[in-house]
Design a protein around this motif. Structure first.
Motif, PDB file in Angstrom:
ATOM      1  N   ARG A  35      -1.169   4.008  11.545  1.00  0.00           N
ATOM      2  CA  ARG A  35      -0.430   2.749  11.390  1.00  0.00           C
ATOM      3  C   ARG A  35      -1.192   1.833  10.437  1.00  0.00           C
ATOM      4  NH1 ARG A  35       3.439  -0.123  14.456  1.00  0.00           N
ATOM      5  NH2 ARG A  35       3.390   1.561  16.004  1.00  0.00           N
ATOM      6  N   VAL A  36      -0.475   1.230   9.482  1.00  0.00           N
ATOM      7  CA  VAL A  36      -1.070   0.361   8.471  1.00  0.00           C
ATOM      8  C   VAL A  36      -0.408  -1.005   8.545  1.00  0.00           C
ATOM      9  CG1 VAL A  36      -1.527   0.020   6.015  1.00  0.00           C
ATOM     10  CG2 VAL A  36      -1.471   2.352   6.965  1.00  0.00           C
ATOM     11  N   LYS A  37      -1.225  -2.039   8.658  1.00  0.00           N
ATOM     12  CA  LYS A  37      -0.740  -3.420   8.619  1.00  0.00           C
ATOM     13  C   LYS A  37      -1.304  -4.091   7.375  1.00  0.00           C
ATOM     14  CE  LYS A  37      -0.803  -3.947  13.713  1.00  0.00           C
ATOM     15  NZ  LYS A  37       0.616  -4.255  13.970  1.00  0.00           N
ATOM     16  N   HIS A  38      -0.440  -4.778   6.626  1.00  0.00           N
ATOM     17  CA  HIS A  38      -0.883  -5.483   5.424  1.00  0.00           C
ATOM     18  C   HIS A  38       0.075  -6.637   5.151  1.00  0.00           C
ATOM     19  CE1 HIS A  38      -1.666  -6.098   1.030  1.00  0.00           C
ATOM     20  NE2 HIS A  38      -2.911  -5.932   1.464  1.00  0.00           N
ATOM     21  N   SER A  39      -0.459  -7.713   4.591  1.00  0.00           N
ATOM     22  CA  SER A  39       0.361  -8.906   4.372  1.00  0.00           C
ATOM     23  C   SER A  39       1.561  -8.647   3.473  1.00  0.00           C
ATOM     24  CB  SER A  39      -0.502 -10.022   3.769  1.00  0.00           C
ATOM     25  OG  SER A  39      -1.102  -9.607   2.554  1.00  0.00           O
ATOM     26  N   SER A  40       1.468  -7.654   2.578  1.00  0.00           N
ATOM     27  CA  SER A  40       2.575  -7.361   1.648  1.00  0.00           C
ATOM     28  C   SER A  40       3.752  -6.680   2.334  1.00  0.00           C
ATOM     29  CB  SER A  40       2.071  -6.468   0.517  1.00  0.00           C
ATOM     30  OG  SER A  40       1.679  -5.199   1.016  1.00  0.00           O
ATOM     31  N   LEU A  41       3.553  -6.197   3.560  1.00  0.00           N
ATOM     32  CA  LEU A  41       4.595  -5.432   4.250  1.00  0.00           C
ATOM     33  C   LEU A  41       5.553  -6.317   5.044  1.00  0.00           C
ATOM     34  CD1 LEU A  41       2.378  -2.470   5.516  1.00  0.00           C
ATOM     35  CD2 LEU A  41       3.954  -2.467   3.567  1.00  0.00           C
ATOM     36  N   GLY A  42       5.286  -7.614   5.065  1.00  0.00           N
ATOM     37  CA  GLY A  42       6.201  -8.531   5.721  1.00  0.00           C
ATOM     38  C   GLY A  42       6.394  -8.263   7.201  1.00  0.00           C
ATOM     39  N   GLY A  43       5.360  -7.810   7.881  1.00  0.00           N
ATOM     40  CA  GLY A  43       5.449  -7.556   9.310  1.00  0.00           C
ATOM     41  C   GLY A  43       6.010  -6.195   9.675  1.00  0.00           C
ATOM     42  N   PRO A  90       0.827  -1.220   0.000  1.00  0.00           N
ATOM     43  CA  PRO A  90       0.000   0.000   0.000  1.00  0.00           C
ATOM     44  C   PRO A  90       0.854   1.260   0.000  1.00  0.00           C
ATOM     45  CG  PRO A  90       0.113  -0.908   2.209  1.00  0.00           C
ATOM     46  CD  PRO A  90       0.827  -1.892   1.317  1.00  0.00           C
ATOM     47  N   GLU A  91       0.294   2.313  -0.557  1.00  0.00           N
ATOM     48  CA  GLU A  91       0.842   3.657  -0.408  1.00  0.00           C
ATOM     49  C   GLU A  91      -0.060   4.403   0.565  1.00  0.00           C
ATOM     50  OE1 GLU A  91       0.968   5.441  -4.220  1.00  0.00           O
ATOM     51  OE2 GLU A  91       2.515   4.107  -5.017  1.00  0.00           O
ATOM     52  N   ALA A  92       0.526   5.264   1.377  1.00  0.00           N
ATOM     53  CA  ALA A  92      -0.279   5.976   2.372  1.00  0.00           C
ATOM     54  C   ALA A  92       0.159   7.428   2.463  1.00  0.00           C
ATOM     55  CB  ALA A  92      -0.156   5.296   3.734  1.00  0.00           C
ATOM     56  N   TRP A  93      -0.802   8.315   2.726  1.00  0.00           N
ATOM     57  CA  TRP A  93      -0.497   9.721   2.925  1.00  0.00           C
ATOM     58  C   TRP A  93      -1.568  10.325   3.834  1.00  0.00           C
ATOM     59  CZ3 TRP A  93      -2.588   7.615  -1.419  1.00  0.00           C
ATOM     60  CH2 TRP A  93      -3.785   8.148  -1.890  1.00  0.00           C
ATOM     61  N   LYS A 108      -7.111  -7.759  -0.321  1.00  0.00           N
ATOM     62  CA  LYS A 108      -8.017  -6.784   0.293  1.00  0.00           C
ATOM     63  C   LYS A 108      -7.847  -6.611   1.800  1.00  0.00           C
ATOM     64  CE  LYS A 108     -12.981  -5.623   0.290  1.00  0.00           C
ATOM     65  NZ  LYS A 108     -14.316  -6.071  -0.152  1.00  0.00           N
ATOM     66  N   PRO A 109      -7.621  -7.672   2.592  1.00  0.00           N
ATOM     67  CA  PRO A 109      -7.553  -7.486   4.050  1.00  0.00           C
ATOM     68  C   PRO A 109      -6.468  -6.490   4.446  1.00  0.00           C
ATOM     69  CG  PRO A 109      -7.711  -9.817   3.516  1.00  0.00           C
ATOM     70  CD  PRO A 109      -7.486  -9.104   2.226  1.00  0.00           C
ATOM     71  N   VAL A 110      -6.830  -5.505   5.255  1.00  0.00           N
ATOM     72  CA  VAL A 110      -5.886  -4.485   5.694  1.00  0.00           C
ATOM     73  C   VAL A 110      -6.340  -3.981   7.060  1.00  0.00           C
ATOM     74  CG1 VAL A 110      -7.108  -2.536   4.654  1.00  0.00           C
ATOM     75  CG2 VAL A 110      -4.629  -2.403   4.949  1.00  0.00           C
ATOM     76  N   TRP A 111      -5.383  -3.504   7.861  1.00  0.00           N
ATOM     77  CA  TRP A 111      -5.682  -2.951   9.179  1.00  0.00           C
ATOM     78  C   TRP A 111      -5.115  -1.538   9.218  1.00  0.00           C
ATOM     79  CZ3 TRP A 111      -2.965  -0.957  13.334  1.00  0.00           C
ATOM     80  CH2 TRP A 111      -3.615  -0.925  14.586  1.00  0.00           C
ATOM     81  N   VAL A 112      -5.963  -0.551   9.506  1.00  0.00           N
ATOM     82  CA  VAL A 112      -5.542   0.852   9.552  1.00  0.00           C
ATOM     83  C   VAL A 112      -6.096   1.467  10.834  1.00  0.00           C
ATOM     84  CG1 VAL A 112      -5.545   3.079   8.381  1.00  0.00           C
ATOM     85  CG2 VAL A 112      -5.618   0.969   7.033  1.00  0.00           C
TER      86      VAL A 112
END
Length: 313
Positions: free
Chosen positions: A266-274, A191-194, A218-222
């Motif tokens: 804070r953004v959590k997503h599976s693509s971020l590798g923790g 994800p990109e975030a701003w 799709k699953p994401v935690w913000v």
């Protein structure tokens, strides 16, 4: 939830959704779709009365003959369902307009167990379900649901077909789709975030907005945070699709202007590798917004002066 890893992501399901709106005795609207969790992979063309395959792998590992037979079966079912409902409106104690929703499919759990389900709703309330080859009335359906199940009880051949579809066809199709679409389903896009400020909620208050876009699956935690403390006032929008198949979300927080410093999204997503994505409100970002507001104000002043000068000339 899009399939990534059954063991880590939890259940994955394939299900069909049917929505039938009976406006009056002659006007019926029918919508059908097929879903792999939150991803639509099938549609139904009610004009041509045939299935639409939205992904190259939407047929799983089924042969063209098997797919053709299933499409024909659903075509016959659609016609028969609408015909029977129109013929038994009074017997089922229904009054126009009414809407019937149905969901049927199967769900793969960690360990390989596959559970099948079929539920029907009337006007958004649970009505009946299919269990152990029988129609089971839902408590919300009351006596009307009991009546419908009683009227359906003699149709043993139909229940046999439903049981075969739920407990044999669906599990095989689900596993085939997961295998055929593996490359697409296991795709990971970071994800990109701003951050930005939204319309002021009131005097002395700020609306902090965290935009998160371009992520897949799709699953994401913000969440808005202060240190390690989650800000319970965080409001999250629905997750919306982007044109490229990725997703977009925004999270807002209404705070007093003097309390904004030190907050972070804070953004959590599976693509971020923790490695969570953390954006802090304040500092350079707040200065940037102030400079941007000042720049806009200066541009507006200059524009007004130019218009006035031109008018004088």
């Amino acid at each position: 939830m899009i399939f990534v890893n059954v063991a880590s992501q939890g259940p994955t399901s394939f299900h069909l959704i049917q929505i039938s709106s009976f406006v009056n005795s002659t006007w019926i609207q029918y919508h059908g779709s097929g879903w792999l969790d939150g991803l639509q992979i099938h549609g139904w063309n009610s004009v041509a009365d045939t299935a639409i395959f939205l992904k190259p792998w939407s047929k799983g590992n089924f042969s063209d003959v098997e797919i053709s037979d299933l499409v024909e079966l659903f075509r016959v079912y659609t016609f028969a369902f609408i015909r029977e409902m129109r013929a038994h409106v009074h017997e089922f104690q229904l009054e126009y307009p009414f809407e019937i929703q149905g969901i049927a499919g199967c769900e793969l759990h960690s360990g390989g167990a596959i559970l099948s389900f079929l539920r029907g709703a009337l006007g958004g309330l649970d009505f009946v379900s299919f269990r152990n080859s029988s129609c089971v009335p839902a408590p919300e359906g009351g006596s009307r649901a009991q009546l419908v199940c009683a009227l359906l009880r003699p149709y043993g051949d139909i229940f046999h077909i439903v049981k075969k579809l739920l407990y044999e066809t669906c599990p095989r199709f689900l596993l085939g789709v997961l295998e055929a679409g593996k490359a697409d389903l296991q795709r990971q896009v970071k994800p990109e975030a701003w951050l930005s400020s939204g319309p002021s909620p009131g005097p002395g208050r700020l609306l902090l907005v965290c935009h998160v876009s371009g992520f897949y699956p799709k699953p994401v935690w913000v969440m808005w945070m202060r240190g390690e403390q989650e800000q319970q006032g965080t409001q999250r929008s629905d997750i919306m699709p982007n044109g490229d198949g990725t997703w977009y979300l925004q999270a807002t927080l209404d705070v007093a202007a003097g309390e904004a410093a030190g907050l972070a999204c804070r953004v959590k997503h599976s693509s971020l590798g923790g490695q969570d994505l953390v954006l802090y409100w304040g500092g350079w970002h707040q200065c940037f917004l102030e400079l941007l507001s000042l720049s806009v104000m200066m541009i507006l002043v200059v524009a007004v002066l130019v218009v006035l000068a031109a008018h004088d000339c």
